[in-house]
Design a protein around this motif. Sequence first.
Motif: not given
Length: 459
Positions: A426-447
């Motif tokens: 479960w720890s790996v699952f939440w880390i990778k799922m949170a990474s998805c959202w961080v990646c999308l937030i970072l890209y949205m911020w550059t826009l």
Amino acid sequence: MCTPCCISQLACCCGSAACSCCCNCCPKIKQSTGTRVMYALYFLLVTIICVIMMSPTVEQEIRDHIPFYSALCEQMNAGENCKSLVGYSAVYKVCFGMACFFFFFAVFTIRVNSSTGCRAAVHNGFWLLKFIVLVACCAGGFFIPKEETFLEVWRYVGAAGGFIFLLIQLMLLVEFAHRWNTNWSSGVTYNRLWYAALAFVTLMLFSIAVGALVFMGVFYTDPEACLYNKIFLGINGSLCLIVSLLAISPCIQKLQPTSGLLQPGVISVYVMYLTFSAFSSKPKEIVERNGVNTTVCVFPFNSGTESDKKIVTAFGTVILFGCVLYSCLTSTTRRSSAALRVCRNSEPETERARCCFCFGDDTDGYDEEKTGGGQNVVYDEREGTVYSYAYFHFVFFLGSLYVMMTVTNWFHFDNHRIEALLDGSWSVFWIKMASCWVCLILYMWTLVAPMVCPKRFEA
């Protein structure tokens, strides 16, 4: 030819000379590139050792094929069957040594701006001596007193460092997407084929993303179970659609004319990969059907033979450590370092469009020199360093912590095996799922950043 080459290699290992291959048919290499490759080889070597330490399969093979294995373990005071040299605690100790090695060099090379000083000479040469120091650091981890306290504290240090490294990796991915689109868009003005290449690659990226979304919808959802999979698959797919529409919206196009669909295509593919990886890392769910317990929402290969499971795990492990090395090496150039600050870089007209744009570097036009009759070396740091030595070692320090946490399955290391890296946590699952959202937030911020901070983005 052999004698000069051997002399040059001796100077490389025990002196400050640049490192190069003996074969003169090898393409020329820059001094800065050769140095980073050598540190990457050190990193890869220790990583392989950590994988071996977490693999009971390799341990059994060594036990079966090395004569006097038990006697040798007793002579080394490594416990019965060398138990102290395997498992998660051994990986923590070895990675502690590697992290100390790179952290020392990060501090040692602070504010090194010239390659002519003694500290720069140590950074770029003396490879044999540094290898001995690295081995000593890794071995020294096994003599740390109060082992339980050390492992408990080092576990949280590793989690913090691994998370920071993951953020750097995601920021570099966003920078890579913007750089790719900017570079290829600059070629459209003089050759329309670049526009066709952009359209083709964009179409392929979105096809892969949509295909991955459909694939996970078919194999990773179930009418009676896998509620998290359904929710997060819908959320991540919707977010990818939102950032794609945002990238081509008129308000974004007005401030960033180079913004297009290529960048969200790259981000969408990576988010789908992380989503798939998270689903694969989640503990398996079992549903009772017709009186039989059935495992649902699993990768098709996992329901097959044991060899199929090993193929999937091996492939995932290779991708994992390939990403780690790529991040360590590419996060140290001038252009990639600028990605860690959200600001506008070069305009399209200053770019030279090329297919292999990611291999372009910061220095060109330097004369090459022969070194001992072997590979040609370009001394590209005569006028100054082309990358930050301290930052380079600090990234490898964080990479060491990330590898340590990943190999030991983060906080779920009990009875963990490297062969079961994708079996469920479960720890790996939440880390990778949170990474998805961080990646999308970072890209949205550059826009949206040019609208939020217009003065920072003025030409």
